[in-house]
Every structure is written in structure tokens, then in C-alpha cells.
Write a protein that holds these residues in place. Structure first.
Motif, PDB file in Angstrom:
ATOM      1  N   LYS A   1      15.787  50.731  26.756  1.00  0.00           N
ATOM      2  CA  LYS A   1      15.896  50.968  28.024  1.00  0.00           C
ATOM      3  C   LYS A   1      17.623  51.360  27.803  1.00  0.00           C
ATOM      4  CE  LYS A   1      15.439  47.169  31.334  1.00  0.00           C
ATOM      5  NZ  LYS A   1      15.737  46.857  32.013  1.00  0.00           N
ATOM      6  N   LEU A   2      18.094  52.183  29.024  1.00  0.00           N
ATOM      7  CA  LEU A   2      19.252  52.468  29.356  1.00  0.00           C
ATOM      8  C   LEU A   2      19.624  51.803  30.592  1.00  0.00           C
ATOM      9  CD1 LEU A   2      21.259  54.101  28.235  1.00  0.00           C
ATOM     10  CD2 LEU A   2      21.262  55.480  30.549  1.00  0.00           C
ATOM     11  N   ARG A   3      20.462  50.948  30.314  1.00  0.00           N
ATOM     12  CA  ARG A   3      21.188  50.011  30.894  1.00  0.00           C
ATOM     13  C   ARG A   3      22.598  50.574  31.843  1.00  0.00           C
ATOM     14  NH1 ARG A   3      23.042  43.285  30.070  1.00  0.00           N
ATOM     15  NH2 ARG A   3      23.726  43.225  31.997  1.00  0.00           N
ATOM     16  N   PHE A   4      23.045  51.215  30.838  1.00  0.00           N
ATOM     17  CA  PHE A   4      24.110  51.627  31.801  1.00  0.00           C
ATOM     18  C   PHE A   4      24.533  53.044  31.309  1.00  0.00           C
ATOM     19  CE2 PHE A   4      26.074  48.864  28.893  1.00  0.00           C
ATOM     20  CZ  PHE A   4      27.964  49.796  29.078  1.00  0.00           C
ATOM     21  N   ARG A   5      25.409  53.928  31.917  1.00  0.00           N
ATOM     22  CA  ARG A   5      26.480  55.144  31.510  1.00  0.00           C
ATOM     23  C   ARG A   5      27.467  54.960  32.220  1.00  0.00           C
ATOM     24  NH1 ARG A   5      24.814  61.335  29.274  1.00  0.00           N
ATOM     25  NH2 ARG A   5      27.069  61.775  29.615  1.00  0.00           N
ATOM     26  N   ASP A   6      28.275  55.466  31.573  1.00  0.00           N
ATOM     27  CA  ASP A   6      30.266  54.941  32.433  1.00  0.00           C
ATOM     28  C   ASP A   6      30.422  56.578  31.644  1.00  0.00           C
ATOM     29  OD1 ASP A   6      31.950  54.890  33.895  1.00  0.00           O
ATOM     30  OD2 ASP A   6      32.674  52.758  33.271  1.00  0.00           O
TER      31      ASP A   6
ATOM     32  N   PRO B   1      35.111  56.973  28.042  1.00  0.00           N
ATOM     33  CA  PRO B   1      33.096  57.068  28.096  1.00  0.00           C
ATOM     34  C   PRO B   1      32.535  55.973  27.122  1.00  0.00           C
ATOM     35  CG  PRO B   1      33.658  58.314  26.939  1.00  0.00           C
ATOM     36  CD  PRO B   1      34.914  58.019  27.381  1.00  0.00           C
ATOM     37  N   TRP B   2      31.408  55.357  27.913  1.00  0.00           N
ATOM     38  CA  TRP B   2      30.029  54.797  27.283  1.00  0.00           C
ATOM     39  C   TRP B   2      29.166  54.094  27.528  1.00  0.00           C
ATOM     40  CZ3 TRP B   2      30.778  48.796  27.202  1.00  0.00           C
ATOM     41  CH2 TRP B   2      31.475  47.937  28.465  1.00  0.00           C
ATOM     42  N   ALA B   3      27.930  54.149  26.716  1.00  0.00           N
ATOM     43  CA  ALA B   3      27.163  53.292  27.173  1.00  0.00           C
ATOM     44  C   ALA B   3      25.884  52.456  26.361  1.00  0.00           C
ATOM     45  CB  ALA B   3      26.117  55.023  26.940  1.00  0.00           C
ATOM     46  N   GLY B   4      25.210  51.887  27.224  1.00  0.00           N
ATOM     47  CA  GLY B   4      24.675  51.108  26.531  1.00  0.00           C
ATOM     48  C   GLY B   4      22.850  50.800  26.853  1.00  0.00           C
ATOM     49  N   TRP B   5      22.490  50.100  25.739  1.00  0.00           N
ATOM     50  CA  TRP B   5      20.767  49.985  25.536  1.00  0.00           C
ATOM     51  C   TRP B   5      20.375  49.027  25.591  1.00  0.00           C
ATOM     52  CZ3 TRP B   5      23.484  53.851  24.122  1.00  0.00           C
ATOM     53  CH2 TRP B   5      23.062  55.846  24.427  1.00  0.00           C
ATOM     54  N   GLN B   6      19.485  48.085  25.826  1.00  0.00           N
ATOM     55  CA  GLN B   6      18.545  46.924  26.091  1.00  0.00           C
ATOM     56  C   GLN B   6      17.274  46.705  25.671  1.00  0.00           C
ATOM     57  OE1 GLN B   6      19.883  45.457  29.944  1.00  0.00           O
ATOM     58  NE2 GLN B   6      18.160  44.564  29.979  1.00  0.00           N
ATOM     59  N   SER B   7      16.905  45.977  25.105  1.00  0.00           N
ATOM     60  CA  SER B   7      15.351  45.443  25.579  1.00  0.00           C
ATOM     61  C   SER B   7      14.873  45.192  26.501  1.00  0.00           C
ATOM     62  CB  SER B   7      15.034  44.174  24.759  1.00  0.00           C
ATOM     63  OG  SER B   7      13.484  43.832  24.290  1.00  0.00           O
ATOM     64  N   PRO B   8      13.500  46.274  27.035  1.00  0.00           N
ATOM     65  CA  PRO B   8      13.282  46.135  28.477  1.00  0.00           C
ATOM     66  C   PRO B   8      12.669  44.137  28.707  1.00  0.00           C
ATOM     67  CG  PRO B   8      11.456  47.269  27.246  1.00  0.00           C
ATOM     68  CD  PRO B   8      12.702  46.730  26.481  1.00  0.00           C
ATOM     69  N   ASP B   9      12.888  43.526  28.146  1.00  0.00           N
ATOM     70  CA  ASP B   9      12.260  42.163  28.640  1.00  0.00           C
ATOM     71  C   ASP B   9      13.840  40.913  28.193  1.00  0.00           C
ATOM     72  OD1 ASP B   9      12.193  42.335  25.532  1.00  0.00           O
ATOM     73  OD2 ASP B   9      10.357  41.699  25.413  1.00  0.00           O
ATOM     74  N   ALA B  10      14.476  41.788  27.853  1.00  0.00           N
ATOM     75  CA  ALA B  10      16.038  40.820  28.158  1.00  0.00           C
ATOM     76  C   ALA B  10      16.935  41.777  28.380  1.00  0.00           C
ATOM     77  CB  ALA B  10      15.617  39.961  25.955  1.00  0.00           C
ATOM     78  N   PRO B  11      17.827  41.032  28.704  1.00  0.00           N
ATOM     79  CA  PRO B  11      19.069  41.162  29.066  1.00  0.00           C
ATOM     80  C   PRO B  11      20.316  41.020  28.007  1.00  0.00           C
ATOM     81  CG  PRO B  11      19.403  39.195  29.889  1.00  0.00           C
ATOM     82  CD  PRO B  11      17.954  39.312  29.059  1.00  0.00           C
ATOM     83  N   ARG B  12      19.785  40.746  26.665  1.00  0.00           N
ATOM     84  CA  ARG B  12      20.362  40.451  25.965  1.00  0.00           C
ATOM     85  C   ARG B  12      19.924  40.969  24.376  1.00  0.00           C
ATOM     86  NH1 ARG B  12      25.789  41.852  27.109  1.00  0.00           N
ATOM     87  NH2 ARG B  12      26.499  41.277  28.610  1.00  0.00           N
ATOM     88  N   PRO B  13      19.597  41.308  22.768  1.00  0.00           N
ATOM     89  CA  PRO B  13      21.916  41.487  23.266  1.00  0.00           C
ATOM     90  C   PRO B  13      21.839  43.610  23.655  1.00  0.00           C
ATOM     91  CG  PRO B  13      19.963  41.180  20.685  1.00  0.00           C
ATOM     92  CD  PRO B  13      19.270  41.296  22.336  1.00  0.00           C
TER      93      PRO B  13
END
Length: 133
Positions: A29-34, A38-50
């Protein structure tokens, strides 16, 4: 083991479209987009990292890919590897090795290799045997 992986890109909008399609297939899932960075980050739906991050290099220089560098993303099963590879190619990626068994790694290693539109090498792989009914 990993906190995050950052992949530099030259065209953020193009990269965001490529990675949004790919990460959706991998159920990340998309965690953020700025857009200001510009940058964006994705993560597992059940953990904040990696986190898997894409964006313009922080030093302001052009993004380049390194020979021998690759990010391997884990898929739940072989069908997901196949679909992720097709999605990558449909969104501007290029083939570095179609989906298939790679028994020289181990008997159940099933992977596909491709480059994103900026030339960054990626792999999507599964380490489990196929499910049989």
C-alpha cells in the motif's frame, strides 16, 4: 532486516505510475506521496517497515542505475510473479529475464527480472512450490 530501499528516478510521474501498478499487484500500500520533493513510499499493509521508496535523488543530480544493483520484491505465489512481470512491461518496463524457475538458486525459486523506465533492475520472486489440489 531492511529499513527501506530508495530507487532514484528521473521522471517522477512516470515512475509513480509504473510503481503504483506494480506495488498494487504485490499488495503493497501507498504510505505517502510528496510532490514537493518529489518522492513516494509503499509498505506492507501489516507492518510499517520496510519501505520501498522512489523519487528524485536528494543531491539534485540525475538519477542513474548501477550495474550489479537490483531490488528483489517478494510475491505470494508464481501467478503473482507472472502478473507483476506483465504489469511492469505494460507500464514501460523492459525484460531482463521472463518468469520462470531458477533452480540454480534453489529448486522452488521462481522469478522474473525487469528494469523500470529509468533502467533500475528489479526482480519479483516467489520461494515456495506451486500449490497443488
Amino acid at each position: 532486516m531492511l529499513s527501506h530501499v530508495f530507487v532514484g528516478v528521473t521522471d517522477f510521474e512516470r515512475a509513480f505510475g509504473f510503481y503504483t501498478a506494480l506495488m498494487g499487484e504485490l499488495r503493497l500500500k501507498l504510505r505517502f506521496r510528496d510532490d514537493t520533493k518529489p518522492w513516494a513510499g509503499w509498505q506492507s499493509p501489516d507492518a510499517p517497515r520496510p519501505l520501498f521508496l522512489v523519487g528524485a535523488p536528494f543531491d539534485g543530480q540525475k538519477a542513474t542505475h548501477g550495474n550489479g544493483q537490483m531490488v528483489a520484491l517478494l510475491a505470494a505465489d508464481r501467478a503473482t510473479v507472472d502478473r507483476a512481470y506483465a504489469i511492469a512491461l505494460a507500464n514501460g518496463g523492459s525484460c531482463e529475464g521472463p518468469p520462470g524457475l531458477r533452480p540454480h538458486y534453489h529448486p522452488d525459486y521462481y522469478g522474473a527480472y525487469f528494469r523500470d523506465p529509468d533502467g533500475n533492475k528489479l526482480c519479483v520472486c516467489c520461494h515456495t512450490p506451486p500449490i497443488t489440489c
